[in-house]
Scaffold this motif. Structure first.
Motif, PDB file in Angstrom:
ATOM      1  N   LEU A  99       0.833  -1.204   0.000  1.00  0.00           N
ATOM      2  CA  LEU A  99       0.000   0.000   0.000  1.00  0.00           C
ATOM      3  C   LEU A  99       0.867   1.252   0.000  1.00  0.00           C
ATOM      4  O   LEU A  99       0.617   2.197  -0.760  1.00  0.00           O
ATOM      5  N   GLY A 100       1.897   1.269   0.846  1.00  0.00           N
ATOM      6  CA  GLY A 100       2.802   2.412   0.879  1.00  0.00           C
ATOM      7  C   GLY A 100       3.498   2.621  -0.453  1.00  0.00           C
ATOM      8  O   GLY A 100       3.659   3.759  -0.927  1.00  0.00           O
ATOM      9  N   GLN A 101       3.917   1.531  -1.084  1.00  0.00           N
ATOM     10  CA  GLN A 101       4.596   1.634  -2.372  1.00  0.00           C
ATOM     11  C   GLN A 101       3.647   2.141  -3.459  1.00  0.00           C
ATOM     12  O   GLN A 101       4.045   2.944  -4.322  1.00  0.00           O
ATOM     13  N   VAL A 102       2.406   1.696  -3.409  1.00  0.00           N
ATOM     14  CA  VAL A 102       1.418   2.152  -4.402  1.00  0.00           C
ATOM     15  C   VAL A 102       1.117   3.642  -4.209  1.00  0.00           C
ATOM     16  O   VAL A 102       1.007   4.401  -5.187  1.00  0.00           O
ATOM     17  N   ILE A 103       0.995   4.083  -2.947  1.00  0.00           N
ATOM     18  CA  ILE A 103       0.758   5.507  -2.685  1.00  0.00           C
ATOM     19  C   ILE A 103       1.922   6.346  -3.213  1.00  0.00           C
ATOM     20  O   ILE A 103       1.729   7.363  -3.895  1.00  0.00           O
ATOM     21  N   ALA A 104       3.146   5.922  -2.890  1.00  0.00           N
ATOM     22  CA  ALA A 104       4.328   6.659  -3.350  1.00  0.00           C
ATOM     23  C   ALA A 104       4.396   6.675  -4.875  1.00  0.00           C
ATOM     24  O   ALA A 104       4.681   7.719  -5.484  1.00  0.00           O
ATOM     25  N   GLY A 105       4.128   5.522  -5.497  1.00  0.00           N
ATOM     26  CA  GLY A 105       4.152   5.461  -6.955  1.00  0.00           C
ATOM     27  C   GLY A 105       3.103   6.350  -7.586  1.00  0.00           C
ATOM     28  O   GLY A 105       3.350   7.017  -8.605  1.00  0.00           O
ATOM     29  N   SER A 106       1.927   6.396  -6.990  1.00  0.00           N
ATOM     30  CA  SER A 106       0.848   7.230  -7.524  1.00  0.00           C
ATOM     31  C   SER A 106       1.207   8.708  -7.447  1.00  0.00           C
ATOM     32  O   SER A 106       0.878   9.491  -8.350  1.00  0.00           O
ATOM     33  N   ILE A 107       1.880   9.108  -6.368  1.00  0.00           N
ATOM     34  CA  ILE A 107       2.308  10.503  -6.232  1.00  0.00           C
ATOM     35  C   ILE A 107       3.253  10.886  -7.367  1.00  0.00           C
ATOM     36  O   ILE A 107       3.121  11.952  -7.990  1.00  0.00           O
ATOM     37  N   VAL A 108       4.207  10.015  -7.652  1.00  0.00           N
ATOM     38  CA  VAL A 108       5.186  10.306  -8.695  1.00  0.00           C
ATOM     39  C   VAL A 108       4.538  10.308 -10.084  1.00  0.00           C
ATOM     40  O   VAL A 108       4.827  11.174 -10.913  1.00  0.00           O
ATOM     41  N   VAL A 109       3.645   9.357 -10.313  1.00  0.00           N
ATOM     42  CA  VAL A 109       3.027   9.235 -11.630  1.00  0.00           C
ATOM     43  C   VAL A 109       2.033  10.368 -11.886  1.00  0.00           C
ATOM     44  O   VAL A 109       2.085  11.054 -12.916  1.00  0.00           O
ATOM     45  N   VAL A 110       1.121  10.578 -10.944  1.00  0.00           N
ATOM     46  CA  VAL A 110       0.078  11.596 -11.130  1.00  0.00           C
ATOM     47  C   VAL A 110       0.629  12.997 -10.898  1.00  0.00           C
ATOM     48  O   VAL A 110       0.361  13.920 -11.678  1.00  0.00           O
ATOM     49  N   GLY A 111       1.406  13.150  -9.818  1.00  0.00           N
ATOM     50  CA  GLY A 111       1.900  14.479  -9.489  1.00  0.00           C
ATOM     51  C   GLY A 111       3.115  14.911 -10.268  1.00  0.00           C
ATOM     52  O   GLY A 111       3.319  16.102 -10.500  1.00  0.00           O
ATOM     53  N   GLY A 112       3.966  13.954 -10.664  1.00  0.00           N
ATOM     54  CA  GLY A 112       5.206  14.309 -11.354  1.00  0.00           C
ATOM     55  C   GLY A 112       5.231  14.003 -12.828  1.00  0.00           C
ATOM     56  O   GLY A 112       6.169  14.394 -13.537  1.00  0.00           O
ATOM     57  N   GLY A 113       4.234  13.271 -13.306  1.00  0.00           N
ATOM     58  CA  GLY A 113       4.194  12.953 -14.730  1.00  0.00           C
ATOM     59  C   GLY A 113       5.189  11.907 -15.167  1.00  0.00           C
ATOM     60  O   GLY A 113       5.454  11.756 -16.375  1.00  0.00           O
TER      61      GLY A 113
END
Length: 548
Positions: A99-113
């Motif tokens: 769950l933590g890894q998915v949250i971190a990945g989502s931040i980078v993908v959605v927020g950082g492109g």
């Protein structure tokens, strides 16, 4: 030059934080206890991940102007670090870690492109966003866990990550991706500082906080560097850059599923476990894995502009060679009849070379210390004498460092030691930066590489000076690999950076080795520091006066 400052600041912060973090492991409940699956036989603090994160984030915050992608990575790193520390403290269920890894990945993908837009073999212009986002998060999670799972022997995950990050830094620089280049340098420097205390026998572990921090960072940098719309890098290149961890994860999970068990269950099926089962020591196993990873990185560099099929073919051949080599080692260990095939002879020769000096340890170590001290005197005094183009700011810095170095012996012990280290590190960096260009013209590049290669070898031997018997460590192997390989990968890099990075790493470790031994009030290293700074100051003042 800024990238060098970033790497060295991260290295310095990480190394400085390790000793207090070791002492805090017990009170914070962050210790790794021995069990049937683990190699160590006593409790070891696993707070090294905090040092890696602190070195990376501090150097990044102070020296890098981040774009949106970089800011998203920092935010994702913070999430990864939080969940990693909770896991180290509370032993989280694997679903919470995911769950933590998915949250971190989502931040980078959605927020950082940071997103996978090009899929090998499909020939699509760009993936639809609805597919690209979950696919990228999935792959980031997979890479994070691949590095995490490789953290099974002293120095293993850190060394693999340093080699992969070095390759990614070259790719980013060649693509003019300044942010990812700087981030890779920061993470690599912090990891190198940690490895000083993590090679066998490890004094500290990175824990899940460190291994996930490394894996997540490497994954984001790999995708961000190779999926840029303006790069010619092959989209499958990260497969080779992260070759060993990916192979290990695929191999282990496939065997677990085939045995009817959960792919996340604990066992001793990892490649490094198999090397230990083949009779290798920890240092031998880790050194062999480093060599295999260097081959994978070299393939990635050589095939960075090649077709998908060429990269896949190279990776399959690489995996087959690694698995066959491990099988051969295990067969050699268990078989009563040892047939000396060529590949067995090569492996045996390498393993024997790692241990061949042990019988002469006392004499070798004493000679090594003296030779290392002499070479450092040559660096500080000879380098200062050869330095040219001393600007006004360098002159001011030399004066400040000279004052600090003169004051250090008269201050309280801890404060004086801190001032002395600052003076040695900063002066050493300035001297080799200024002296390298004229020395390359005067004595030649080959001679300069040979000098620092010798310094690296002596440093590796002297690292073991405090032990009752000499043992070549995996860190020694890693330093030598970087020192030798850096010029071979230098085509896309500025010449000064190509030489300054390995020189600085070797110099910093050699200084630490000398300072770890009892020092007189005016030891040769301290005198060399004062003389070198005095030379820089005199030359700088003379140069400024002449210009006026």
């Amino acid at each position: 030059m800024q990238s060098v400052y970033i790497l060295l600041l991260a290295l310095f912060v990480s190394m400085v934080l390790i000793p207090p973090l070791r002492r805090l492991g017990g009170p914070l409940g962050l210790t790794d206890l021995p069990d049937a699956r683990k190699i160590h036989d006593h409790a070891i603090p696993r707070t090294g991940g905090i040092a890696i994160a602190a070195g990376t984030l501090l150097s990044t915050g102070l020296l890098i102007t981040l774009n949106q992608e970089g800011k998203a990575l920092i935010a994702g790193w913070c999430v990864i670090l939080l969940f990693g520390l909770l896991d180290d403290r509370l032993n989280l269920d694997y679903r919470l870690k995911l769950l933590g890894q998915v949250i971190a990945g989502s931040i980078v993908v959605v927020g950082g492109g940071v997103m996978i837009t090009e899929v090998p073999f499909l020939g699509l212009e760009a993936l639809p966003t609805g597919i690209a986002i979950p696919l990228t998060v999935l792959l980031l999670t997979a890479i994070t866990n691949a590095i995490n799972l490789s953290d099974g022997l002293d120095g293993l995950a850190g060394g693999l990550s340093v080699l992969a990050l070095g390759c990614l830094a070259i790719f980013a620089y060649q693509s003019d991706d300044q942010t990812n280049f700087a981030l890779a340098m920061a993470l690599m420097g912090a990891t190198f500082g940690f490895l000083r205390f993590n090679s066998s026998p490890a004094q500290i572990f990175m824990g899940d906080s460190g291994s996930q921090f490394l894996g997540f960072g490497a994954g984001v940098l790999a995708i961000g560097t190779t999926q840029r719309p303006d790069t010619a890098l092959g989209p499958l290149t990260p497969l080779l850059v992260l070759g060993l961890p990916v192979l290990d994860t695929i191999n282990v999970m496939t065997r677990r599923i085939a045995a009817g068990r959960s792919p996340f269950s604990a066992d001793k099926l990892h490649l490094h476990h198999q090397l230990l089962q083949a009779g290798l020591s920890q240092n031998q196993a880790v050194s062999l894995v480093y060599l295999a990873q260097v081959i994978a990185v070299a393939l990635a560099y050589a095939l960075r502009y090649s077709s998908d099929i060429a990269i896949i073919g190279a990776y399959v051949a690489f995996c087959a060679a690694v698995l066959l080599a491990i099988h051969a080692l295990k067969h050699r260990h268990h078989s009563q009849v040892r047939r000396k095939h060529a590949h067995i002879l090569v492996l045996e020769g390498f393993l024997k070379a790692l241990d061949s000096l042990e019988s002469r340890a006392p004499t070798i170590l004493e000679t090594t210390r003296r030779a290392l001290a002499l070479m450092l005197v040559v660096v500080f005094v000879g380098g200062a004498a050869a330095a040219d183009a001393i600007s006004a700011d360098i002159t001011s810095l030399a004066i400040l460092l000279l004052v600090l170095a003169l004051a250090a012996p008269m201050l309280p012990r801890k404060l004086g030691a801190t001032f002395e280290r600052i003076s040695l590190y900063a002066a050493g960096l300035v001297i080799i930066f200024l002296a390298t260009p004229p020395l390359r013209e005067e004595i030649g590049t080959t001679t300069l590489i040979a000098f620092f290669g010798t310094l690296a070898l002596l440093t590796g031997i002297a690292v073991r000076a405090a032990e009752s018997a000499f043992r070549t460590s995996s860190l020694d192997m890693l330093i030598l690999i970087i020192a030798v390989a850096m010029p071979l990968f230098s085509a896309p890099l500025p010449p000064r950076l190509t030489f300054l990075v390995p020189q600085a790493i070797i110099l910093f470790y050699s200084i630490e080795v000398i300072l770890s031994q009892p020092q007189g009030r005016w030891s040769p290293l301290r005198l060399a520091l004062l003389i070198g700074l005095a030379i820089l100051t005199a030359k700088g003042l003379a140069s400024q006066e002449f210009r006026v």
